[in-house]
Scaffold this motif. Structure first.
Motif, PDB file in Angstrom:
ATOM      1  N   GLU A   1      -3.512   7.101  -3.843  1.00 43.93           N
ATOM      2  CA  GLU A   1      -2.798   5.827  -3.890  1.00 43.93           C
ATOM      3  C   GLU A   1      -3.700   4.611  -3.739  1.00 43.93           C
ATOM      4  O   GLU A   1      -3.584   3.655  -4.485  1.00 43.93           O
ATOM      5  CB  GLU A   1      -1.664   5.750  -2.844  1.00 43.93           C
ATOM      6  CG  GLU A   1      -0.870   7.018  -2.607  1.00 43.93           C
ATOM      7  CD  GLU A   1      -0.301   7.702  -3.842  1.00 43.93           C
ATOM      8  OE1 GLU A   1      -0.523   7.245  -4.957  1.00 43.93           O
ATOM      9  OE2 GLU A   1       0.350   8.740  -3.676  1.00 43.93           O
ATOM     10  N   SER A   2      -4.603   4.612  -2.733  1.00 43.87           N
ATOM     11  CA  SER A   2      -5.432   3.429  -2.505  1.00 43.87           C
ATOM     12  C   SER A   2      -6.664   3.828  -1.700  1.00 43.87           C
ATOM     13  O   SER A   2      -6.660   4.826  -0.984  1.00 43.87           O
ATOM     14  CB  SER A   2      -4.633   2.375  -1.729  1.00 43.87           C
ATOM     15  OG  SER A   2      -5.426   1.238  -1.440  1.00 43.87           O
ATOM     16  N   ILE A   3      -7.717   3.041  -1.833  1.00 47.61           N
ATOM     17  CA  ILE A   3      -8.899   3.223  -0.978  1.00 47.61           C
ATOM     18  C   ILE A   3      -8.851   2.267   0.206  1.00 47.61           C
ATOM     19  O   ILE A   3      -9.796   2.202   0.997  1.00 47.61           O
ATOM     20  CB  ILE A   3     -10.205   3.030  -1.779  1.00 47.61           C
ATOM     21  CG1 ILE A   3     -10.259   1.620  -2.382  1.00 47.61           C
ATOM     22  CG2 ILE A   3     -10.333   4.093  -2.863  1.00 47.61           C
ATOM     23  CD1 ILE A   3     -11.606   1.264  -3.006  1.00 47.61           C
ATOM     24  N   ASP A   4      -7.746   1.541   0.347  1.00 47.15           N
ATOM     25  CA  ASP A   4      -7.573   0.542   1.408  1.00 47.15           C
ATOM     26  C   ASP A   4      -6.629   1.086   2.480  1.00 47.15           C
ATOM     27  O   ASP A   4      -5.434   1.263   2.213  1.00 47.15           O
ATOM     28  CB  ASP A   4      -7.005  -0.738   0.793  1.00 47.15           C
ATOM     29  CG  ASP A   4      -6.813  -1.854   1.815  1.00 47.15           C
ATOM     30  OD1 ASP A   4      -6.928  -1.590   3.028  1.00 47.15           O
ATOM     31  OD2 ASP A   4      -6.527  -2.994   1.395  1.00 47.15           O
ATOM     32  N   PRO A   5      -7.107   1.367   3.692  1.00 44.98           N
ATOM     33  CA  PRO A   5      -6.231   1.888   4.744  1.00 44.98           C
ATOM     34  C   PRO A   5      -5.044   0.977   5.064  1.00 44.98           C
ATOM     35  O   PRO A   5      -3.973   1.468   5.428  1.00 44.98           O
ATOM     36  CB  PRO A   5      -7.172   2.006   5.952  1.00 44.98           C
ATOM     37  CG  PRO A   5      -8.542   2.118   5.370  1.00 44.98           C
ATOM     38  CD  PRO A   5      -8.510   1.273   4.130  1.00 44.98           C
ATOM     39  N   THR A   6      -5.211  -0.334   4.912  1.00 42.79           N
ATOM     40  CA  THR A   6      -4.099  -1.255   5.167  1.00 42.79           C
ATOM     41  C   THR A   6      -2.960  -1.031   4.180  1.00 42.79           C
ATOM     42  O   THR A   6      -1.781  -1.036   4.541  1.00 42.79           O
ATOM     43  CB  THR A   6      -4.589  -2.715   5.100  1.00 42.79           C
ATOM     44  OG1 THR A   6      -5.633  -2.914   6.055  1.00 42.79           O
ATOM     45  CG2 THR A   6      -3.453  -3.688   5.382  1.00 42.79           C
TER      46      THR A   6
ATOM     47  N   LEU B   1      -2.313   1.771   2.643  1.00 40.84           N
ATOM     48  CA  LEU B   1      -1.710   3.072   2.925  1.00 40.84           C
ATOM     49  C   LEU B   1      -0.757   2.982   4.111  1.00 40.84           C
ATOM     50  O   LEU B   1       0.342   3.550   4.086  1.00 40.84           O
ATOM     51  CB  LEU B   1      -2.805   4.106   3.187  1.00 40.84           C
ATOM     52  CG  LEU B   1      -3.688   4.420   1.970  1.00 40.84           C
ATOM     53  CD1 LEU B   1      -4.909   5.239   2.380  1.00 40.84           C
ATOM     54  CD2 LEU B   1      -2.894   5.170   0.897  1.00 40.84           C
ATOM     55  N   ALA B   2      -1.151   2.248   5.128  1.00 43.71           N
ATOM     56  CA  ALA B   2      -0.282   2.091   6.291  1.00 43.71           C
ATOM     57  C   ALA B   2       0.994   1.342   5.924  1.00 43.71           C
ATOM     58  O   ALA B   2       2.077   1.646   6.439  1.00 43.71           O
ATOM     59  CB  ALA B   2      -1.027   1.357   7.398  1.00 43.71           C
ATOM     60  N   SER B   3       0.891   0.391   4.988  1.00 43.48           N
ATOM     61  CA  SER B   3       2.053  -0.435   4.639  1.00 43.48           C
ATOM     62  C   SER B   3       3.134   0.355   3.904  1.00 43.48           C
ATOM     63  O   SER B   3       4.296  -0.050   3.883  1.00 43.48           O
ATOM     64  CB  SER B   3       1.618  -1.629   3.784  1.00 43.48           C
ATOM     65  OG  SER B   3       1.266  -1.224   2.466  1.00 43.48           O
ATOM     66  N   VAL B   4       2.762   1.488   3.294  1.00 46.05           N
ATOM     67  CA  VAL B   4       3.749   2.306   2.570  1.00 46.05           C
ATOM     68  C   VAL B   4       3.996   3.634   3.278  1.00 46.05           C
ATOM     69  O   VAL B   4       4.465   4.597   2.687  1.00 46.05           O
ATOM     70  CB  VAL B   4       3.311   2.539   1.106  1.00 46.05           C
ATOM     71  CG1 VAL B   4       3.281   1.230   0.336  1.00 46.05           C
ATOM     72  CG2 VAL B   4       1.972   3.257   1.036  1.00 46.05           C
ATOM     73  N   ASN B   5       3.658   3.671   4.560  1.00 47.35           N
ATOM     74  CA  ASN B   5       3.907   4.861   5.379  1.00 47.35           C
ATOM     75  C   ASN B   5       3.117   6.077   4.903  1.00 47.35           C
ATOM     76  O   ASN B   5       3.592   7.215   4.948  1.00 47.35           O
ATOM     77  CB  ASN B   5       5.409   5.199   5.428  1.00 47.35           C
ATOM     78  CG  ASN B   5       5.760   6.124   6.572  1.00 47.35           C
ATOM     79  OD1 ASN B   5       5.146   6.070   7.636  1.00 47.35           O
ATOM     80  ND2 ASN B   5       6.742   6.996   6.371  1.00 47.35           N
ATOM     81  N   LYS B   6       1.890   5.830   4.455  1.00 44.68           N
ATOM     82  CA  LYS B   6       1.031   6.931   4.049  1.00 44.68           C
ATOM     83  C   LYS B   6      -0.309   6.857   4.775  1.00 44.68           C
ATOM     84  O   LYS B   6      -1.373   7.145   4.211  1.00 44.68           O
ATOM     85  CB  LYS B   6       0.825   6.939   2.526  1.00 44.68           C
ATOM     86  CG  LYS B   6       0.363   8.290   1.991  1.00 44.68           C
ATOM     87  CD  LYS B   6       0.605   8.467   0.506  1.00 44.68           C
ATOM     88  CE  LYS B   6       0.204   9.882   0.088  1.00 44.68           C
ATOM     89  NZ  LYS B   6       0.523  10.165  -1.336  1.00 44.68           N
ATOM     90  N   GLY B   7      -0.251   6.488   6.041  1.00 44.36           N
ATOM     91  CA  GLY B   7      -1.467   6.351   6.825  1.00 44.36           C
ATOM     92  C   GLY B   7      -2.169   7.659   7.108  1.00 44.36           C
ATOM     93  O   GLY B   7      -3.318   7.662   7.565  1.00 44.36           O
TER      94      GLY B   7
END
Length: 542
Positions: free
Chosen positions: A308-313, A315-321
């Motif tokens: 989905e993303s290389i950005d942890p922020t 990932l956290a915003s879409v509940n995929k932390g």
């Protein structure tokens, strides 16, 4: 009664795999009824065509299942069937969440005589009986005596007769190439990808995903024996027909219960039930070395990973932390060391994305083993937490975007870039990953591997290129081949050298051309070609 089960295409892309729901419902249909299956991706049909078909075949009931990206086409086809005087029942994730839309209760046209909510394993037999007796209800829901939703256990699991089902419409080998490929040997006159499920459900609840809402967060599994027997059936058919079959495990997260997955993989190995397969597995679950060893030994060739993303922020915003970008490279290296490669999925237009996100992502991808990167836009699907959040914030620009499906077009406003900028990022990602130079680099990066692996990555890249760049017609394919001619000719020359060398060493050997280029050293064999499709909204086709 004669029943037609129909799955529409979305009018833009072609799926490379039949949809499992049709075969499941066929197996669950009460005795005494005849069921026909048509997948619009493999057997194109328009509104006039389906109306003519149901009249000529004397069809008494049509079942239509569709995901959101296909629903506009599904509604048009349903309207044509109902105009021909045949009742329609519709189901699937979209209809489950938008039942009033399908039934015409939200101000629009009525498209269905009945809707099946949720998983239809238990309701389908009742629907068939009611239709045969002319007393269809509007809504069929899988509920218990207390009105609570009831999920099927998957034990026992319906027996799908893969050994006798006509799969001609799902052969991926073009008719024009069949004769030539048969001469090459190796069973390449036919190649079919078969959907198999080993379990349903996902506990993760990612904000943009419909899986948890539809299948639930409680995981249900088939027995290992049931899955193994299905693979043995498919393997025997491929051997009997001299064709190629690969399996796509459509589980939303094949390894969600690692202990159970290891048990299943050991069962596949013990029964010699290996076929080449693809599965979807989260990156966090692929930390387990033993699991990856078993995946390779059990026939796994490609793993779809929703990065989905290389950005942890983001990932956290879409509940995929639970995804950790810092682990991505190690996960992919772990797979590649065992000759298993990855389809890596990325979503642009997330809340922390800014212009240049595609290039930043590509810089990471270029440092990984070669695979199949895919790029999509964040899409608010009906009833997902993402849709509800964006709707509450007034950020939806096309609240009913599914009514006119437009590939790779946003339906909401991103926070840190414009909609045109988000569109440009996706285009850049695809163009930079699937141009002739990048394909050549991917192939060359496997020069240390047997020839079969390089052919595998070339064919897979060419197929995946079609998700974004249209190449469904013969002329489009001619252009693609011309653009990649240097890489293709290089591999053809190397293959011919290998073939001639094999023949010179043993002139009486019956070995085929394909066998000649599949190396024997160190127990390795060349990778088989695996080609399948994704929807233009970035979701994997099933």
């Amino acid at each position: 009664m004669r029943i037609l089960l129909y799955n529409p295409d979305n009018g833009v892309t072609r799926n490379f795999m039949p949809h499992l729901w049709m075969f499941l419902l066929q197996a669950l249909t009460p005795l005494g009824h005849e069921v026909f299956l048509i997948d619009g991706n493999a057997q194109p049909m328009d509104e006039d065509g389906i109306a003519r078909y149901v009249r000529e075949q004397n069809i008494g009931l049509v079942g239509i299942g569709a995901m959101t990206r296909m629903i506009a086409k599904a509604y048009r086809m349903a309207d044509a069937v109902r105009a021909a005087g045949v009742p329609v029942v519709m189901g699937g994730p979209h209809v489950t969440e938008m039942a009033d839309e399908a039934l015409g209760r939200s101000g629009g046209l009525r498209h269905a005589d009945a809707v099946a909510l949720g998983e239809a394993d238990q309701t389908w037999p009742t629907i068939v009986v009611d239709a045969a007796q002319g007393r269809l209800k509007d809504v069929y829901a899988p509920v218990d005596e207390f009105g609570q939703e009831r999920k099927p256990t998957l034990q026992p699991y319906p027996s799908i007769p893969w050994d006798t089902i006509n799969l001609d419409q799902f052969n991926l080998v073009p008719k024009i190439a069949t004769r030539m490929l048969r001469r090459l040997g190796g069973g390449w006159g036919t190649f079919r990808i078969i959907p198999v499920e080993s379990g349903r459900g996902c506990p993760y609840g990612c904000e943009f995903c419909t899986v948890t809402g539809f299948f639930g967060d409680s995981i249900r599994f088939r027995t290992n024996e049931s899955v193994v027997n299905e693979l043995l059936l498919l393997k025997a058919r491929a051997r009997r027909e001299g064709g190629q079959i690969a399996v796509f495990f459509i589980d939303d997260n094949f390894a969600i219960n690692i202990k159970r997955t290891k048990s299943l993989l050991r069962g596949i190995i013990a029964a010699d039930a290996q076929v080449h397969w693809v599965a979807q597995i989260s990156a966090n679950l692929l930390r387990d070395e033993e699991l990856v060893d078993l995946i390779a030994a059990a026939g796994g060739k490609w793993i779809f990973i929703g990065m989905e993303s290389i950005d942890p922020t983001n990932l956290a915003s879409v509940n995929k932390g639970f995804n950790k970008p810092g682990e991505y490279a190690a996960v992919l290296d772990r797979l590649a060391q065992r000759n298993v490669y990855a389809i890596t999925s990325f979503i642009f237009g997330m809340d922390n994305d800014t212009p240049g996100v595609a290039e930043r992502t590509l810089q990471q991808i270029r440092s990984w083993p070669p695979g199949l990167p895919i790029f999509g836009l964040l899409t608010p699907l009906p009833a997902t937490p993402l849709y509800k959040r964006l709707e509450a914030a007034g950020r939806l620009t096309r609240p009913k975007h599914w009514q006119e499906f437009v590939p790779f077009e946003m339906a909401h406003t991103p926070l840190k870039m414009t909609i045109p900028q988000a569109h440009a990022e996706v285009k850049y990602g695809w163009a930079s990953s699937y141009g002739p130079e990048e394909i050549a680099k991917a192939v060359d990066s496997l020069d240390h591997k047997p020839l079969g692996y390089r052919i595998n990555i070339l064919v897979a890249r060419l197929c995946f290129r079609g998700i974004y760049f249209p190449q469904m017609g013969p002329l489009a394919w001619v252009r693609v081949i011309a653009q990649n001619r240097r890489t293709i000719f290089k591999l053809v020359r190397e293959a011919l050298v290998a073939w001639r060398g094999a023949l010179s060493r043993n002139p009486d050997s019956p070995r085929s051309y394909v066998e000649a280029i599949a190396p024997q050293q160190s127990g390795e064999r060349g990778g088989r070609f695996v080609c399948f499709g994704l929807g233009r909204d970035g979701t994997i086709v099933q």
